[in-house]
Each structure stands twice: as structure tokens, then as C-alpha cells.
Design a protein around this motif. Structure first.
Motif, PDB file in Angstrom:
ATOM      1  N   ALA A 125       8.965   2.725 -12.238  1.00 23.99           N
ATOM      2  CA  ALA A 125       7.656   3.104 -12.778  1.00 23.99           C
ATOM      3  C   ALA A 125       7.812   3.658 -14.181  1.00 23.99           C
ATOM      4  O   ALA A 125       7.743   4.863 -14.421  1.00 23.99           O
ATOM      5  N   ASP A 126       8.062   2.764 -15.134  1.00 29.15           N
ATOM      6  CA  ASP A 126       8.120   3.085 -16.560  1.00 29.15           C
ATOM      7  C   ASP A 126       6.864   2.513 -17.192  1.00 29.15           C
ATOM      8  O   ASP A 126       6.715   1.274 -17.280  1.00 29.15           O
ATOM      9  N   LEU A 127       5.964   3.373 -17.649  1.00 32.65           N
ATOM     10  CA  LEU A 127       4.657   2.934 -18.110  1.00 32.65           C
ATOM     11  C   LEU A 127       4.248   3.684 -19.365  1.00 32.65           C
ATOM     12  O   LEU A 127       4.725   4.787 -19.631  1.00 32.65           O
ATOM     13  N   ALA A 128       3.360   3.076 -20.121  1.00 30.44           N
ATOM     14  CA  ALA A 128       2.754   3.739 -21.280  1.00 30.44           C
ATOM     15  C   ALA A 128       1.251   3.562 -21.186  1.00 30.44           C
ATOM     16  O   ALA A 128       0.762   2.451 -20.967  1.00 30.44           O
ATOM     17  N   ILE A 129       0.530   4.659 -21.327  1.00 25.03           N
ATOM     18  CA  ILE A 129      -0.928   4.645 -21.286  1.00 25.03           C
ATOM     19  C   ILE A 129      -1.426   4.863 -22.710  1.00 25.03           C
ATOM     20  O   ILE A 129      -1.024   5.820 -23.383  1.00 25.03           O
ATOM     21  N   TRP A 130      -2.305   3.969 -23.174  1.00 23.60           N
ATOM     22  CA  TRP A 130      -2.702   3.953 -24.577  1.00 23.60           C
ATOM     23  C   TRP A 130      -4.207   4.166 -24.734  1.00 23.60           C
ATOM     24  O   TRP A 130      -4.998   3.560 -24.012  1.00 23.60           O
ATOM     25  N   GLY A 171      -8.514  -6.377 -15.616  1.00 19.97           N
ATOM     26  CA  GLY A 171      -9.592  -5.664 -16.282  1.00 19.97           C
ATOM     27  C   GLY A 171      -9.872  -4.280 -15.759  1.00 19.97           C
ATOM     28  O   GLY A 171     -10.181  -3.363 -16.526  1.00 19.97           O
ATOM     29  N   SER A 172      -9.787  -4.099 -14.458  1.00 17.27           N
ATOM     30  CA  SER A 172      -9.991  -2.789 -13.851  1.00 17.27           C
ATOM     31  C   SER A 172      -8.929  -2.638 -12.774  1.00 17.27           C
ATOM     32  O   SER A 172      -9.101  -3.093 -11.649  1.00 17.27           O
ATOM     33  N   GLY A 173      -7.824  -1.988 -13.138  1.00 17.32           N
ATOM     34  CA  GLY A 173      -6.654  -2.021 -12.281  1.00 17.32           C
ATOM     35  C   GLY A 173      -6.273  -0.687 -11.684  1.00 17.32           C
ATOM     36  O   GLY A 173      -6.710   0.378 -12.127  1.00 17.32           O
ATOM     37  N   THR A 174      -5.416  -0.781 -10.666  1.00 15.17           N
ATOM     38  CA  THR A 174      -4.849   0.380  -9.990  1.00 15.17           C
ATOM     39  C   THR A 174      -3.354   0.184  -9.848  1.00 15.17           C
ATOM     40  O   THR A 174      -2.897  -0.930  -9.556  1.00 15.17           O
ATOM     41  N   ILE A 175      -2.591   1.241 -10.076  1.00 14.20           N
ATOM     42  CA  ILE A 175      -1.142   1.215  -9.892  1.00 14.20           C
ATOM     43  C   ILE A 175      -0.768   2.358  -8.950  1.00 14.20           C
ATOM     44  O   ILE A 175      -1.160   3.507  -9.180  1.00 14.20           O
ATOM     45  N   VAL A 176      -0.012   2.029  -7.912  1.00 15.28           N
ATOM     46  CA  VAL A 176       0.481   3.043  -6.985  1.00 15.28           C
ATOM     47  C   VAL A 176       1.972   3.233  -7.226  1.00 15.28           C
ATOM     48  O   VAL A 176       2.740   2.267  -7.240  1.00 15.28           O
ATOM     49  N   ILE A 177       2.361   4.491  -7.431  1.00 12.22           N
ATOM     50  CA  ILE A 177       3.760   4.845  -7.725  1.00 12.22           C
ATOM     51  C   ILE A 177       4.293   5.709  -6.587  1.00 12.22           C
ATOM     52  O   ILE A 177       3.706   6.740  -6.258  1.00 12.22           O
ATOM     53  N   GLU A 178       5.404   5.291  -6.016  1.00 14.61           N
ATOM     54  CA  GLU A 178       6.038   6.066  -4.941  1.00 14.61           C
ATOM     55  C   GLU A 178       7.534   6.145  -5.200  1.00 14.61           C
ATOM     56  O   GLU A 178       8.183   5.124  -5.440  1.00 14.61           O
ATOM     57  N   GLY A 179       8.070   7.353  -5.149  1.00 12.75           N
ATOM     58  CA  GLY A 179       9.508   7.527  -5.323  1.00 12.75           C
ATOM     59  C   GLY A 179      10.036   6.993  -6.630  1.00 12.75           C
ATOM     60  O   GLY A 179      11.159   6.495  -6.703  1.00 12.75           O
ATOM     61  N   GLY A 180       9.234   7.087  -7.682  1.00 17.84           N
ATOM     62  CA  GLY A 180       9.656   6.606  -8.994  1.00 17.84           C
ATOM     63  C   GLY A 180       9.547   5.113  -9.182  1.00 17.84           C
ATOM     64  O   GLY A 180       9.906   4.599 -10.244  1.00 17.84           O
ATOM     65  N   MET A 181       9.036   4.405  -8.169  1.00 13.40           N
ATOM     66  CA  MET A 181       8.921   2.954  -8.230  1.00 13.40           C
ATOM     67  C   MET A 181       7.456   2.532  -8.138  1.00 13.40           C
ATOM     68  O   MET A 181       6.616   3.253  -7.580  1.00 13.40           O
ATOM     69  N   ILE A 182       7.150   1.356  -8.667  1.00 12.71           N
ATOM     70  CA  ILE A 182       5.812   0.789  -8.545  1.00 12.71           C
ATOM     71  C   ILE A 182       5.697   0.187  -7.137  1.00 12.71           C
ATOM     72  O   ILE A 182       6.430  -0.738  -6.785  1.00 12.71           O
ATOM     73  N   ALA A 183       4.770   0.729  -6.359  1.00 15.33           N
ATOM     74  CA  ALA A 183       4.601   0.261  -4.988  1.00 15.33           C
ATOM     75  C   ALA A 183       3.534  -0.815  -4.874  1.00 15.33           C
ATOM     76  O   ALA A 183       3.630  -1.720  -4.024  1.00 15.33           O
ATOM     77  N   ALA A 184       2.500  -0.735  -5.725  1.00 18.40           N
ATOM     78  CA  ALA A 184       1.422  -1.721  -5.650  1.00 18.40           C
ATOM     79  C   ALA A 184       0.705  -1.782  -6.984  1.00 18.40           C
ATOM     80  O   ALA A 184       0.593  -0.780  -7.705  1.00 18.40           O
ATOM     81  N   VAL A 185       0.201  -2.975  -7.312  1.00 16.78           N
ATOM     82  CA  VAL A 185      -0.563  -3.204  -8.539  1.00 16.78           C
ATOM     83  C   VAL A 185      -1.675  -4.190  -8.207  1.00 16.78           C
ATOM     84  O   VAL A 185      -1.440  -5.186  -7.511  1.00 16.78           O
ATOM     85  N   GLY A 186      -2.871  -3.931  -8.693  1.00 19.24           N
ATOM     86  CA  GLY A 186      -3.937  -4.893  -8.445  1.00 19.24           C
ATOM     87  C   GLY A 186      -5.267  -4.433  -8.973  1.00 19.24           C
ATOM     88  O   GLY A 186      -5.393  -3.373  -9.612  1.00 19.24           O
ATOM     89  N   GLU A 187      -6.287  -5.259  -8.706  1.00 19.38           N
ATOM     90  CA  GLU A 187      -7.644  -4.918  -9.099  1.00 19.38           C
ATOM     91  C   GLU A 187      -8.145  -3.733  -8.280  1.00 19.38           C
ATOM     92  O   GLU A 187      -7.761  -3.537  -7.125  1.00 19.38           O
ATOM     93  N   ALA A 188      -8.996  -2.935  -8.893  1.00 23.54           N
ATOM     94  CA  ALA A 188      -9.610  -1.818  -8.181  1.00 23.54           C
ATOM     95  C   ALA A 188     -10.339  -2.355  -6.959  1.00 23.54           C
ATOM     96  O   ALA A 188     -11.008  -3.380  -7.000  1.00 23.54           O
TER      97      ALA A 188
END
Length: 406
Positions: free
Chosen positions: A369-374, A24-41
Motif C-alpha cells: 500500500a504505497d499511495l499518493a493522494i493529490w 471515477g469514484s473509487g475505494t481502496i481497502v488497506i490491510e496489514g500494509g497491503m492493498i486488499a481491495a480496489v474498485g468502484e464505490a
């Protein structure tokens, strides 16, 4: 550079989730073109000196994946479309030089540079809707030289645009006029040498074929698949589109990545695909464009737990479609697929259909880190709307690229 997406609603499509893997309220950390972390704020610490993007409550999904296209081709067949609307039969169109013969002729006449320049607008249309990975097949050259030319053009697309391209050798797409009635000779003299040459030049990621009464028999496809396996190349198959030649079961017997179309697939075929891990790729654009009435057996795939994907099947003759968003709507309205099935079908399951699930298709640490923001209020809007593109930003390999920033 470290990039952090904050204040985002996430549809991670993670395999261990019961639904779309929403946060519901998330954070994504991207490092070096890769997803490093994903989770709740609040669960993830923000790195110092990171480039922070406030998504302002927007939804984020994996970048979309079009897992079945004939994107590289020359010219178009709009005139044939007009002729069909006026009542011309398939035979009349063929006698007038139409059909696949027309596409073959135009590809053979085109240079590699011509193919690239004609394909880029189609690719750009997909990219503008959040596509980050696209599969491209050969199959309109039908000579060794021209099949390789198509694959080379497909590889060049990835040099021209920020997108991942996977290439599929489809030499066994149709029998050209010069081999009419001599399928085995065509396979021996063109398909096999072309496959070996494409493999030697590093131009092929998978091998496909068209198993149908108007194309190649199961026995003929086995020859091609055996050669592919000898080269350690995965296979996939245009199967059961116009009749039930048990193509789905044939594909499953070779542990194919996918079997595609599948309108006439039976219970045995669906079960075999599920057991083999072969993805069922639905192509509603072709169903719509050629006015088919036999729908693929969605209930059988559900019954057996067969993974389902969706793709445009973009091609000049039977699916001139360059919108995955419209494809999802077609999957829902024409085939009665659920919103969840449609969204998984252009992300996680599409990645499976390409053998790429280890790198793309979900929002999980360790993935590209391939993402789409809508700019949407719910993921269902991506399936519900027709002719409306709510993409806000697109991220490929950690790089922010196209999007509607207004």
C-alpha cells in the motif's frame, strides 16, 4: 489496522488497463500494509472498525518511484557549474580538480554517517513529492571499501525514513586516477572484488555500469555482467548517452532490468530491449543540465513497444535534480512524451525497471500500500505544473506519512 480510502478518483496504472486505469469514484481497502481491495464505490463492502479517509474527490496514484539516482554522494559541484557558465571547458575543470574526481575525493573523505546526513535532505525532497521507492547507486568511491560504504549508507536511509530503497552496485562507473589507462586491472582488482563483497554482505539488489567511450567498453561491461549473473543479480546499464556503442542491445542481451539515458540508441537496440523486456529509462535532467541536443529516440521505443520510465538521475555533476514532478514535465516538454507515458514512467514502468512490479507501481490487490493522494483536478496537472507540489497525503506500506494536510 484496516484503512479505507473512499470518495477517491483513482489512476491505478494497472497493467491490464488501456490508459491510466482510472476509476471515477473509487475505494481502496488497506490491510496489514497491503492493498486488499480496489474498485468502484458501492462494489466493495467497508470493513467494520476501519479507519476511513474521505479523499473528497482527490486523485490517488501509486506512490512515485525514482528508479535511477546517485542520491548518496558527498559535497556538491556548484563551483564547476559556475566555471562552465563562465566558459571553462571540461578539461579546464578537470585540471582544477573538478569532474568526477572531485566527487570521488569527497566520498572517500566522508564517513558513512556523513554520507547519510548529507543525503537525507535530498531524499526528503523526493519523499515530499510522493516518492515511496527510490533506487540508489554506488559509484563515487571506486575502491572496495568506499563502494561498500556508499551501499551501507544507502541501506541506512531506509532505517531513517519511511521509504523503500533499492541499491545498485555501480563499481564500473569510472576509472579512478590511480588506474588511469588500466580499465581491465581496475575491473579485476576493484570492481569484481567489490561486487562479490557487496553481494556477500547483502548490500546489492542490482548491478550497473557506464558503457561509453569515456568509461567502459562493451567487452569490459560483459566481464562485469557475467560476474553479476554468476551471483544471480540482475543488471542494468548506463547506455548510449554520448555515442552509440550498442549498449542498449548489450543490456538486452543480458535481459537487463533497464538501459538508461539512450540518446544514441538505434532501431536495433530499441527492438532488442522490447523483446527482452528491458525498460528504457529517460533521464531528462542530465539532458537539460549538460545542454545536450541529441534526444532519446522516443518514437523508436513507441514503435517497438519498449516500456519507458523516467527518473531524476540525481547526482552532483550532471543532474542535481531532486524532483520527480519536474522530471515528468521535462520528459513531456523536452522529449515529447505524453502525459500517460510520463505518469506510467514514474509508477508502473519505474517499478519494472527495478524488478519490483510484483510489489509496487500499481494500485492492485496484493501490492504494497504505497499511495499518493493529490489535490488536483486531473492527472495531467502532475506533468503540467512546474515548481508546484499538490501532494495531499502520502501512504507508505499502509502508513500515512508526509503530505500537505491544509
Amino acid at each position: 489496522m484496516t484503512t479505507v480510502l473512499t470518495n477517491a478518483r483513482l489512476a491505478t496504472m494497472a497493467a491490464n488497463s488501456a490508459d491510466l486505469g482510472t476509476i471515477g469514484s473509487g475505494t481502496i481497502v488497506i490491510e496489514g500494509g497491503m492493498i486488499a481491495a480496489v474498485g468502484e464505490a458501492g462494489e466493495i463492502g467497508l470493513p467494520h472498525d476501519a479507519d476511513v479517509i474521505d479523499c473528497e474527490g482527490r486523485w490517488v496514484t501509486p506512490g512515485l518511484i525514482d528508479c535511477h539516482t546517485h542520491l548518496v554522494h558527498a559535497g556538491n559541484r556548484a563551483r564547476e557549474f559556475e566555471m562552465r557558465l563562465a566558459g571553462a571547458s571540461y578539461e579546464e575543470i578537470a585540471r582544477a580538480g573538478g569532474g568526477i574526481v572531485s566527487s570521488v575525493r569527497q566520498v572517500r573523505e566522508a564517513s558513512e554517517a556523513d554520507l547519510v546526513s548529507q543525503t537525507l535532505p535530498r531524499l526528503d525532497a523526493l519523499i515530499a513529492e510522493g516518492v515511496t521507492t527510490v533506487e540508489v547507486k554506488s559509484g563515487y568511491g571506486l575502491t572496495v571499501e568506499d563502494e561498500l560504504k556508499m551501499l551501507q549508507a544507502a541501506r541506512r536511509l531506509a532505517e531513517k525514513r519511511q521509504v523503500s530503497v533499492t541499491t545498485t552496485y555501480l563499481g564500473a562507473h569510472a576509472t579512478p586516477a590511480e588506474y588511469k589507462g588500466r580499465n581491465r586491472d581496475f575491473i579485476a582488482e576493484v570492481v569484481m572484488p567489490g561486487l562479490r563483497a557487496a553481494h556477500a554482505e547483502g548490500l546489492v539488489d542490482a548491478v550497473d555500469g557506464f558503457c561509453e567511450g569515456i568509461a567502459f567498453s562493451p567487452e569490459e561491461m560483459q566481464l562485469v555482467f557475467d560476474e553479476a549473473k554468476s551471483l544471480d543479480l540482475p543488471v542494468k546499464l548506463h547506455a548510449d548517452q554520448l555515442s552509440n556503442l550498442h549498449g542498449a542491445a548489450l543490456a538486452a542481451g543480458y535481459q537487463a532490468l533497464s538501459a538508461d539515458h539512450l540518446e544514441y540508441t538505434d532501431d536495433e537496440g530499441a527492438a532488442a530491449m522490447s523483446k527482452a523486456g528491458t525498460v528504457a529509462v529517460m533521464l531528462p535532467g542530465a539532458y537539460y543540465f549538460i545542454r545536450e541536443t541529441k534526444k532519446p529516440p522516443i518514437e523508436l521505443f513507441r514503435k517497438h513497444g519498449t516500456a519507458m520510465a523516467l527518473a531524476t538521475d540525481c547526482n552532483p555533476g550532471t543532474s542535481p535534480l531532486t524532483s520527480l514532478l519536474v522530471t515528468m514535465n521535462m520528459g513531456a516538454t523536452l522529449f515529447n512524451m505524453t502525459v500517460e507515458e510520463c505518469l506510467l514512467g514514474v509508477t508502473r514502468n519505474a517499478a519494472r525497471a527495478l524488478g519490483r512490479l510484483d510489489t509496487v507501481g500499481t494500485i492492485e490487490p496484493g501490492k504494497q500500500a504505497d499511495l499518493a493522494i493529490w489535490s488536483i483536478e486531473s492527472p495531467a496537472e502532475l506533468v503540467y505544473r512546474i515548481g508546484f507540489n499538490p501532494l495531499y497525503r502520502r501512504i507508505w506500506n499502509g502508513q500515512i506519512t508526509e503530505g500537505n494536510l491544509s
